[in-house]
Design an enzyme around this catalytic site. Structure first.
Site, PDB file in Angstrom:
ATOM      1  N   VAL A   1      44.435 -85.480  27.471  1.00  0.00           N
ATOM      2  CA  VAL A   1      43.657 -85.850  26.291  1.00  0.00           C
ATOM      3  C   VAL A   1      42.513 -86.787  26.692  1.00  0.00           C
ATOM      4  O   VAL A   1      41.403 -86.690  26.167  1.00  0.00           O
ATOM      5  CB  VAL A   1      44.552 -86.519  25.211  1.00  0.00           C
ATOM      6  CG1 VAL A   1      43.713 -87.033  24.037  1.00  0.00           C
ATOM      7  CG2 VAL A   1      45.611 -85.537  24.718  1.00  0.00           C
ATOM      8  N   CYS A   2      42.782 -87.664  27.651  1.00  0.00           N
ATOM      9  CA  CYS A   2      41.799 -88.678  28.053  1.00  0.00           C
ATOM     10  C   CYS A   2      40.429 -88.095  28.423  1.00  0.00           C
ATOM     11  O   CYS A   2      39.409 -88.586  27.933  1.00  0.00           O
ATOM     12  CB  CYS A   2      42.347 -89.528  29.195  1.00  0.00           C
ATOM     13  SG  CYS A   2      43.883 -90.394  28.782  1.00  0.00           S
TER      14      CYS A   2
END
Length: 188
Positions: free
Chosen positions: A47-48
């Site tokens: 997700v980062c």
């Protein structure tokens, strides 16, 4: 006292920024302008990079608004460089990444997951006086939205520059604001 309205605590970190040598960033460097401290759990994750890329797409506009962005994780500055050099998404980013391997910054902002040694997914907007004005924190699997963050910063800057005015829900730049007073009680 809650974290909103509190002054950032002292820290020192080594930063990686594309095209530059490693350099030191301190709390004093954050003060004097608007700043985003954008905490994320770890380099080389899932997700980062989507969040960081989304924020990177707003970076030029944020800079025009007088806002600096600092991405922060508990990884080292060396890991940040390696991620930048190997990820297409991260390789495009122009803002600095702070290494927080000693967990000083994550502890200062109360976002460290001690049992894992990782920072939570959290965003802090700091005004030029070093005072925290906006906080957003989500669970591990929920990414943040740079459009909404930018809208909130515009509102915070408006309120700072226009004492006595407040921005209602979903306010966008140029829309009507409110001047809280006894005359408005019960009329909104």
């Amino acid at each position: 006292m809650g974290i909103i309205g509190s002054e950032i605590k002292p820290f020192k970190a080594t930063a990686f920024k594309a095209g530059e040598d490693f350099y030191e960033v301190t709390d004093a460097d954050v003060k004097g302008k608007w700043a985003i401290l954008f905490f994320y759990p770890a380099d080389f994750t899932f997700v980062c990079p989507t969040e960081l890329e989304d924020l990177g797409e707003k970076y030029a506009m944020l800079q025009d608004m007088g806002v600096e962005v600092y991405a922060v994780s508990t990884d080292t500055h060396f890991s940040h460089k390696a991620w930048h050099d190997t990820s297409e998404r991260i390789g495009k980013l122009k803002f600095p990444f702070l290494g927080d391997q000693l967990h000083t910054i994550s502890k200062n902002f109360d976002v460290l997951r001690e049992e894992m040694g990782l920072a939570d997914r959290a965003t802090f907007v700091v005004d030029p006086d070093g005072v925290i004005q906006i906080v957003e924190q989500t669970c591990e699997g929920v990414g943040r939205n740079a459009n909404e963050l930018t809208r909130k910063i515009k509102a915070a800057q408006y309120v700072r520059n226009n004492p006595g005015q407040v921005c209602p829900a979903a306010w966008e730049e140029g829309e009507e604001t409110l001047a809280p007073s006894l005359d408005l009680v019960g009329k909104i």
